[in-house]
Design an enzyme around this catalytic site. Sequence first.
Site, mmCIF file in Angstrom:
data_model
loop_
_atom_site.group_PDB
_atom_site.id
_atom_site.type_symbol
_atom_site.label_atom_id
_atom_site.label_comp_id
_atom_site.label_asym_id
_atom_site.label_seq_id
_atom_site.Cartn_x
_atom_site.Cartn_y
_atom_site.Cartn_z
ATOM 1 N N ASP A 18 0.894 -1.171 0.088
ATOM 2 C CA ASP A 18 -0.136 -0.109 0.137
ATOM 3 C C ASP A 18 0.826 1.165 -0.157
ATOM 4 O O ASP A 18 2.208 1.257 0.271
ATOM 5 C CB ASP A 18 -0.884 0.113 1.192
ATOM 6 C CG ASP A 18 -1.766 1.344 1.314
ATOM 7 O OD1 ASP A 18 -2.347 1.407 0.364
ATOM 8 O OD2 ASP A 18 -1.509 1.794 2.378
ATOM 9 N N LYS B 294 -9.200 -4.427 -3.698
ATOM 10 C CA LYS B 294 -7.557 -4.563 -4.010
ATOM 11 C C LYS B 294 -7.083 -6.030 -4.481
ATOM 12 O O LYS B 294 -6.503 -6.278 -5.073
ATOM 13 C CB LYS B 294 -6.790 -3.994 -3.142
ATOM 14 C CG LYS B 294 -6.713 -2.321 -3.007
ATOM 15 C CD LYS B 294 -5.549 -2.134 -1.951
ATOM 16 C CE LYS B 294 -5.342 -0.581 -1.579
ATOM 17 N NZ LYS B 294 -4.518 -0.369 -0.795
ATOM 18 N N ASP C 25 -2.417 -0.883 5.518
ATOM 19 C CA ASP C 25 -2.852 0.002 6.911
ATOM 20 C C ASP C 25 -4.523 0.069 7.091
ATOM 21 O O ASP C 25 -4.850 0.537 8.008
ATOM 22 C CB ASP C 25 -2.169 1.196 6.960
ATOM 23 C CG ASP C 25 -2.807 2.356 6.302
ATOM 24 O OD1 ASP C 25 -3.119 1.828 5.023
ATOM 25 O OD2 ASP C 25 -3.112 3.412 6.626
ATOM 26 N N ASP D 60 -7.056 -2.920 2.355
ATOM 27 C CA ASP D 60 -5.996 -3.773 2.197
ATOM 28 C C ASP D 60 -6.421 -5.436 2.568
ATOM 29 O O ASP D 60 -5.567 -6.358 2.564
ATOM 30 C CB ASP D 60 -4.679 -3.377 3.099
ATOM 31 C CG ASP D 60 -4.215 -1.982 2.483
ATOM 32 O OD1 ASP D 60 -4.091 -1.864 1.206
ATOM 33 O OD2 ASP D 60 -4.028 -1.298 3.345
#
Length: 225
Positions: A11, A153, A176, A180
């Site tokens: 990320d 994602k 984070d 994610d």
Amino acid sequence: MASDVPPLVLDIDGTLTDEPGRLDPRAFDVLPSWDAPVVLATGKSFPYPVSLCHYLGLERNVVAENGGVVLANGEVTYTGDKERAQAVADEFVARGGDLGWGSFDDTNYWRETEIAVSLAADEKLLREVATEYEMDVIDTGYAYHVKTPGVEKGIGFKRLCETLSMDPDEFVAVGDSTNDTSTFGVVGQSYAVANADEAAKAAADEVLSASYMDGTLSVLESIQE
């Protein structure tokens, strides 16, 4: 794979940055020489991770806009419905909402598959409108993202791996945010930096003691030992 280090999927915001959101310059010390593929997976609009790959000297392996855009091996694929996301934004504004980005909306100017709305916006109204248009809203801790259901994602990352003929299980992920978690679910090993939200911490294999780039560096240094 000939390398002794694993490929990475990282990320950007909150993971390669400092607390105010500035790119940590130490990324330039470690990522350009990483002896395995590095994928940048972000909620930011498409040009941001592509540009960052350029300046870091990385191959352009990118998952942008929470999985809505994927670039790998020179091939770009789109899965998000930008027209429907824009319709949500327009209706939200028509009902008195404010996207919150000012006269020049650089947050969405280059965005191709979703719309991002400031966290200062009326969340209840935004979610009501999104539901009417059968769209999702996720809170990444940086913005509300109006996106197509099923676009994540992790799904975009799996598509990228198929293009590169790589196994997602080979990768180490650091992130984070709630966006994610889908990536954490498909990689071999996942880490949440200490500043991560509760969803990311719950989904990660390990929660780090250090925040932001300090946490990411701790993972990369331990891998190389």
